[in-house]
Design a protein around this motif. Structure first.
Motif, mmCIF file in Angstrom:
data_model
loop_
_atom_site.group_PDB
_atom_site.id
_atom_site.type_symbol
_atom_site.label_atom_id
_atom_site.label_comp_id
_atom_site.label_asym_id
_atom_site.label_seq_id
_atom_site.Cartn_x
_atom_site.Cartn_y
_atom_site.Cartn_z
ATOM 1 N N PRO A 49 0.811 -1.234 0.000
ATOM 2 C CA PRO A 49 0.000 0.000 0.000
ATOM 3 C C PRO A 49 0.839 1.277 0.000
ATOM 4 N N ARG A 50 2.071 1.210 0.496
ATOM 5 C CA ARG A 50 2.911 2.406 0.593
ATOM 6 C C ARG A 50 3.604 2.745 -0.724
ATOM 7 N N LEU A 51 3.731 1.784 -1.612
ATOM 8 C CA LEU A 51 4.478 2.007 -2.845
ATOM 9 C C LEU A 51 3.796 3.018 -3.758
ATOM 10 N N GLY A 52 2.471 3.159 -3.621
ATOM 11 C CA GLY A 52 1.748 4.081 -4.493
ATOM 12 C C GLY A 52 2.200 5.523 -4.357
ATOM 13 N N GLY A 53 2.716 5.902 -3.210
ATOM 14 C CA GLY A 53 3.162 7.276 -3.011
ATOM 15 C C GLY A 53 4.609 7.509 -3.405
ATOM 16 N N LEU A 54 5.281 6.489 -3.967
ATOM 17 C CA LEU A 54 6.681 6.598 -4.340
ATOM 18 C C LEU A 54 6.845 6.642 -5.857
ATOM 19 N N ASP A 55 8.072 6.888 -6.301
ATOM 20 C CA ASP A 55 8.379 6.904 -7.736
ATOM 21 C C ASP A 55 8.562 5.463 -8.191
ATOM 22 N N GLN A 56 7.459 4.721 -8.225
ATOM 23 C CA GLN A 56 7.515 3.283 -8.448
ATOM 24 C C GLN A 56 8.017 2.943 -9.853
ATOM 25 N N GLU A 57 7.665 3.743 -10.844
ATOM 26 C CA GLU A 57 8.129 3.482 -12.207
ATOM 27 C C GLU A 57 9.658 3.460 -12.260
ATOM 28 N N LEU A 58 10.289 4.431 -11.616
ATOM 29 C CA LEU A 58 11.750 4.490 -11.629
ATOM 30 C C LEU A 58 12.358 3.409 -10.752
ATOM 31 N N LEU A 59 11.809 3.175 -9.577
ATOM 32 C CA LEU A 59 12.380 2.192 -8.667
ATOM 33 C C LEU A 59 12.423 0.802 -9.299
ATOM 34 N N THR A 60 11.354 0.407 -9.951
ATOM 35 C CA THR A 60 11.346 -0.919 -10.574
ATOM 36 C C THR A 60 12.270 -0.972 -11.781
ATOM 37 N N ALA A 61 12.530 0.169 -12.421
ATOM 38 C CA ALA A 61 13.420 0.195 -13.588
ATOM 39 C C ALA A 61 14.895 0.111 -13.201
ATOM 40 N N LEU A 62 15.210 0.202 -11.921
ATOM 41 C CA LEU A 62 16.608 0.098 -11.502
ATOM 42 C C LEU A 62 17.120 -1.338 -11.555
ATOM 43 N N VAL A 63 16.218 -2.289 -11.759
ATOM 44 C CA VAL A 63 16.585 -3.704 -11.801
ATOM 45 C C VAL A 63 16.211 -4.260 -13.176
ATOM 46 N N ALA A 64 17.193 -4.838 -13.854
ATOM 47 C CA ALA A 64 16.929 -5.444 -15.162
ATOM 48 C C ALA A 64 16.140 -6.737 -14.997
ATOM 49 N N PRO A 65 15.485 -7.224 -16.058
ATOM 50 C CA PRO A 65 14.705 -8.472 -15.936
ATOM 51 C C PRO A 65 15.532 -9.654 -15.464
ATOM 52 N N TRP A 66 16.845 -9.642 -15.720
ATOM 53 C CA TRP A 66 17.722 -10.730 -15.244
ATOM 54 C C TRP A 66 18.337 -10.379 -13.887
ATOM 55 N N LEU A 67 17.779 -9.338 -13.221
ATOM 56 C CA LEU A 67 18.075 -8.955 -11.841
ATOM 57 C C LEU A 67 19.425 -8.270 -11.647
ATOM 58 N N TRP A 68 20.074 -7.825 -12.712
ATOM 59 C CA TRP A 68 21.253 -6.992 -12.563
ATOM 60 C C TRP A 68 20.836 -5.581 -12.153
ATOM 61 N N VAL A 69 21.712 -4.897 -11.416
ATOM 62 C CA VAL A 69 21.504 -3.486 -11.085
ATOM 63 C C VAL A 69 22.779 -2.722 -11.457
ATOM 64 N N PRO A 70 22.686 -1.444 -11.787
ATOM 65 C CA PRO A 70 23.894 -0.673 -12.119
ATOM 66 C C PRO A 70 24.875 -0.657 -10.958
ATOM 67 N N ASP A 71 26.143 -0.863 -11.261
ATOM 68 C CA ASP A 71 27.167 -0.964 -10.225
ATOM 69 C C ASP A 71 27.245 0.278 -9.337
ATOM 70 N N PHE A 72 27.004 1.462 -9.901
ATOM 71 C CA PHE A 72 27.190 2.673 -9.093
ATOM 72 C C PHE A 72 26.169 2.766 -7.961
ATOM 73 N N LEU A 73 25.079 2.001 -8.055
ATOM 74 C CA LEU A 73 24.064 2.018 -6.996
ATOM 75 C C LEU A 73 24.479 1.206 -5.770
ATOM 76 N N THR A 74 25.502 0.389 -5.910
ATOM 77 C CA THR A 74 25.977 -0.417 -4.779
ATOM 78 C C THR A 74 27.474 -0.173 -4.589
ATOM 79 N N PRO A 75 27.861 1.044 -4.187
ATOM 80 C CA PRO A 75 29.282 1.354 -4.024
ATOM 81 C C PRO A 75 29.926 0.494 -2.937
ATOM 82 N N ARG A 76 31.193 0.177 -3.140
ATOM 83 C CA ARG A 76 31.909 -0.640 -2.158
ATOM 84 C C ARG A 76 32.030 0.133 -0.848
ATOM 85 N N PRO A 77 31.608 -0.466 0.271
ATOM 86 C CA PRO A 77 31.698 0.242 1.556
ATOM 87 C C PRO A 77 33.145 0.563 1.911
ATOM 88 N N GLU A 78 33.334 1.748 2.482
ATOM 89 C CA GLU A 78 34.656 2.154 2.943
ATOM 90 C C GLU A 78 34.933 1.690 4.369
#
Length: 327
Positions: A49-78
């Protein structure tokens, strides 16, 4: 097969960490394929129910159909335990050309790229601002309050377990023990890629003095690297005990244990087969942290629990005496 080549000294700079930003981004995978992540179904039902108030179109597009995500979104922790805010600041500083290149690498062909991403990459700086704002809102609305404390407790328990394995059995047992896909030859860590959804774009990487960071995650069935082998080495692996996320507090069935400790303390003792914090226990039991804290103090003073501190967080787990009582 992907092979990570370790030179002399590279094991000394191999470390563990966990990343709240990584877990937030990877949790979007469960929106694509809920059946793949059954342990998260109770959480998914709560947040729908909470997802409706978010930018759901963009959030779901951050993950490819084969479940890859862009590397810059998961930076290596310092460091071992970064905050969500500090890692999101790293993402906000990503160069525009890296944003474009990482999305292209993730989606592999222009035809596979969602329209919202294709439009956004025409102005990558503005798109990055929209993207980080969407992730920040998603974190605060869906994750930070009740989901992350439980996940953090599982990740902390994983790191504690890996530390014990390293101390008792060495790196030769530690590294293959992260996942069945991994094998250790003495200088090479090999990752079997036969069951990858999409063939890996590379097969070989030298650690070369850069250190490797190993990160447990709730959202992987097996070990996986970053897409780009030129980035500092990072390997994600399935967190130990991630199946407990969907568990309800165990029923207290031992009448003798209840008569000895009382029902609230007996239930807490049963829950603490794995380390957990006061906040996480309160969420699981639906009571206040102060009520949990009082019972934990009594159990600790009786020698049934031990506690360890990580920064400001104190985690409790059963002692051998506590284990014996629960048996």
């Amino acid at each position: 097969m992907i092979e990570f080549r370790f030179a002399v000294g590279d094991l000394a700079t191999t470390s563990f960490a966990y990343s709240p930003l990584q877990e937030a981004v990877f949790s979007l995978r469960s929106l694509h394929d809920p059946a793949r992540y059954p342990h998260h179904r109770p959480w998914l039902r709560r947040i729908r129910p909470r997802l409706g108030g978010l930018d759901q179109e963009l959030l779901t597009a951050l993950v490819a159909p084969w479940l890859w995500v862009p590397d810059f979104l998961t930076p290596r922790p310092e460091r071992a335990r970064p905050s969500f805010a500090e890692q999101l600041d790293v993402v906000r500083g990503t160069p525009a050309e890296v944003v474009v290149a990482d999305f292209r690498a993730t989606y592999r062909t222009p035809e596979a790229m969602p329209a919202v991403v294709a439009r956004g990459l025409a102005d990558p700086r503005a798109f990055l601002g929209r993207l980080t704002d969407a992730l920040e809102a998603y974190w605060h609305v869906c994750l930070a309050a009740d989901w992350w404390p439980r996940v953090q407790s599982i990740l902390e328990a994983d790191l504690a377990y890996r530390g014990r394995v390293l101390a008792e059995r060495g790196a030769g047992a530690l590294l293959p023990g992260l996942d069945g896909r991994l094998s250790w030859t003495g200088s090479h860590l090999r990752l079997n890629t036969r069951d990858f959804n999409v063939p890996a774009p590379w097969t070989d990487v030298a650690i070369d003095g850069r250190g490797m960071v190993l990160l447990p995650t709730m959202f992987a069935r097996g070990a996986q690297p970053l897409i780009d082998p030129s980035r500092p080495p990072l390997l994600m692996y399935p967190a130990r005990g991630r199946g407990t996320l969907s568990e309800e507090p165990p029923p207290v069935t031992g009448d003798a244990l209840v008569r000895l400790l009382g029902r609230p303390r007996a239930r807490l003792l049963l829950l603490l087969a794995e380390p957990a914090s006061t906040t996480e226990l309160a969420h699981r039991l639906g009571v206040t942290p102060s009520a949990v804290s009082q019972h934990l103090t009594v159990l600790y003073d009786a020698g049934l629990l031990h506690r360890t501190r990580s920064g400001r967080i104190v985690r409790y787990a059963r002692t051998p005496l506590g284990d014996d009582l629960c048996r």
